[in-house]
Scaffold this active site. Structure first.
Site, PDB file in Angstrom:
ATOM      1  N   ASP A  39      -2.304   1.795  -4.792  1.00  0.00           N
ATOM      2  CA  ASP A  39      -3.567   2.169  -4.165  1.00  0.00           C
ATOM      3  C   ASP A  39      -4.632   1.117  -4.479  1.00  0.00           C
ATOM      4  OD1 ASP A  39      -4.997   2.995  -6.744  1.00  0.00           O
ATOM      5  OD2 ASP A  39      -3.263   4.341  -6.771  1.00  0.00           O
TER       6      ASP A  39
ATOM      7  N   HIS B 255       0.807  -1.215   0.000  1.00  0.00           N
ATOM      8  CA  HIS B 255       0.000   0.000   0.000  1.00  0.00           C
ATOM      9  C   HIS B 255       0.842   1.268   0.000  1.00  0.00           C
ATOM     10  CE1 HIS B 255      -3.751   1.798  -0.203  1.00  0.00           C
ATOM     11  NE2 HIS B 255      -4.290   1.512   0.978  1.00  0.00           N
TER      12      HIS B 255
END
Length: 476
Positions: A450, A446
């Site tokens: 995204d 992450h």
């Protein structure tokens, strides 16, 4: 025992029954620098300490798993001496000399260190001995494992298959610039070199003769029926209630898992799950299985999953990248080296299929068959287990539906595939039909990926599998 030098010897007599030499006192008058007897080992040969060479990937120690020789055995060059296991792979060590094994420095399950003596070999002194530096730095050649080659002082990385291709075409590896990791020479480098020299491109590997589609008038051989799945039966072992705790060292692939998963804990994981309707893919595979079997290849669903992932990575290259330790630079990988997690007796291993972006589904199936065979035998080489850029874990082969896969650094994404189930679903007309449903669970880094990117990639990958004919538009 032979007499090397005796000075002022006036009387020698032999006691026949015990083969003992007796001398008078004058025979013992010689300097300390001179020796009366020399063993045949020294007079006939020279002892060389064959040291464990650097097998790459930063490995400094290995575990001796099996000896193929014992003291007193004769060996020739390239004969297998032993099998060692690092935290990355199993490697077969081969001899660099013709001679006789005089000493094994380790027992089975002992830890051997790079640069330390592995065995003592007695060689013919008349043939000369390589320097100790050469013994240490030039690794033994192995036909099954990843090896180095010393060429005029330059260490060249290449697999045995690449060396064989170069040898068959009379090419010196020192003349080729490798494009792989650490300047490793790949099969494509050999082929490109040949193309420049001859103007033609040779096939990368011997292919089975392509069987044309059968005419409608000919009978299509029926696909062999899958055997009933056997229920795994645990091996009955006598339970010993000793009342004592047992402590064992973490070694081999377990040690590699500890290292990798400890690094993975630093990565913030983003999870995403979905289900895929594989009804059309199941039908397509049933049609192609007989053709693949005629070529001697077992066709599973995995080659389709891998190829669809590669097509998706072309659109979303950030998922085929790596992030440096300081999180300052992102490296987009040119090759799609897609790893496949395998459950073996040695533990979890993740070999990868190289350059999937230029492979057909059949090519991927051939490579998977090879990796699975070597994995079952515990003979996967270092080149098979390193260099991965993206991973798929087929947990469904054991029976799972959902999973939370852990990213394998330096990769940034991984997918876990569940089992295929027959479940009721609705079609466009609102009618219930039997669908072949598989669940997939993704994990992404992450820090650079995204949720929207992961979801779009998953949707594209899903569309290729739900409509396998659509892959034809993007195949290269």
């Amino acid at each position: 025992v032979c007499i090397h030098r005796v000075r002022s010897c006036s009387s020698i007599r032999f006691i026949k029954s015990k083969y003992v030499c007796v001398f008078d006192k004058s025979a013992l008058k010689f300097s300390h620098q001179q020796r009366l007897f020399r063993t045949s080992a020294v007079s006939c040969g020279q002892i060389v300490q064959f040291k464990l060479s650097d097998i790459g990937e930063g490995i400094t120690e290995v575990t001796v798993k099996e000896w193929y020789v014992k003291e007193g055995d004769s060996v020739s060059q390239f004969d297998s001496i032993c099998e060692v296991q690092s935290d990355k792979a199993s490697v077969t060590i081969t001899s660099r000399y013709d001679g006789i094994i005089r000493k094994l420095h380790y027992s089975i399950d002992d830890t051997a260190f790079v640069g330390k003596p592995l065995v003592d070999i007695e060689i013919d002194a008349s043939k000369g001995v390589a320097s100790e530096e050469d013994v240490v730095e030039t690794p033994p050649m192995s036909h099954e494992e990843h090896t180095h080659q010393e060429i005029k002082g330059h260490k060249t990385l290449a697999t045995p298959a690449v060396r064989r291709l170069a040898m068959e075409n009379n090419i010196k590896l020192s003349e080729i610039v490798g494009t792989g990791k650490d300047n490793r020479i790949l099969k494509e480098d050999i082929l490109n070199y040949l193309a420049k020299q001859t103007g033609a491109i040779l096939p990368p590997s011997p292919k089975a003769e392509i069987v044309p589609p059968l005419q409608k008038t000919e009978a299509v051989p029926a696909a062999p029926k899958d055997k009933a799945r056997k229920i795994p039966v645990p091996v009955s072992r006598p339970v010993a209630f000793s009342g004592k705790d047992r402590t064992e060292p973490v070694t081999g692939f377990q040690k590699a898992m500890v290292k990798t998963m400890s690094a993975a804990l630093k990565i913030p994981h983003f999870g995403y799950s979905d289900e895929v309707d594989l009804t059309q893919l199941v039908q397509l595979r049933e049609e192609l299985k007989p053709l693949a079997e005629m070529r001697g290849v077992k066709l599973s669903f995995m080659p389709f999953f891998i190829k669809a992932a590669s097509l998706g990575l072309l659109q979303y290259p950030i998922l085929n990248a790596s992030l440096d330790e300081n999180c300052q630079n992102v490296t987009y990988k040119a090759s799609h080296n897609i790893g496949v997690a395998m459950d073996t007796e040695q533990g979890l291993i993740v070999p990868n299929v190289k350059n999937v972006q230029v492979c057909s589904v059949f090519d991927i199936a051939v490579e998977l068959n090879r990796l699975q065979s070597l994995g079952s035998a515990g003979q996967l080489g270092t080149s098979d287990l390193t260099g991965g850029t993206f991973t798929l874990s087929n947990i469904g082969t054991i029976g799972g539906t959902y999973a939370k896969p852990v990213i394998l650094p330096p990769e940034v994404a991984i997918g876990a595939l569940g089992k295929i189930q027959v479940l009721p679903r609705f079609n466009g007309k609102g009618e219930v039909f039997k669908a072949q449903i598989m669940n997939v669970s993704w994990s992404a880094d992450h820090r650079i990926i995204d949720g929207a990117t992961m979801a779009r990639f998953s949707n594209l990958w899903k569309s290729y599998l739900e409509n396998p004919a659509s892959m034809l538009l993007d195949l290269k």
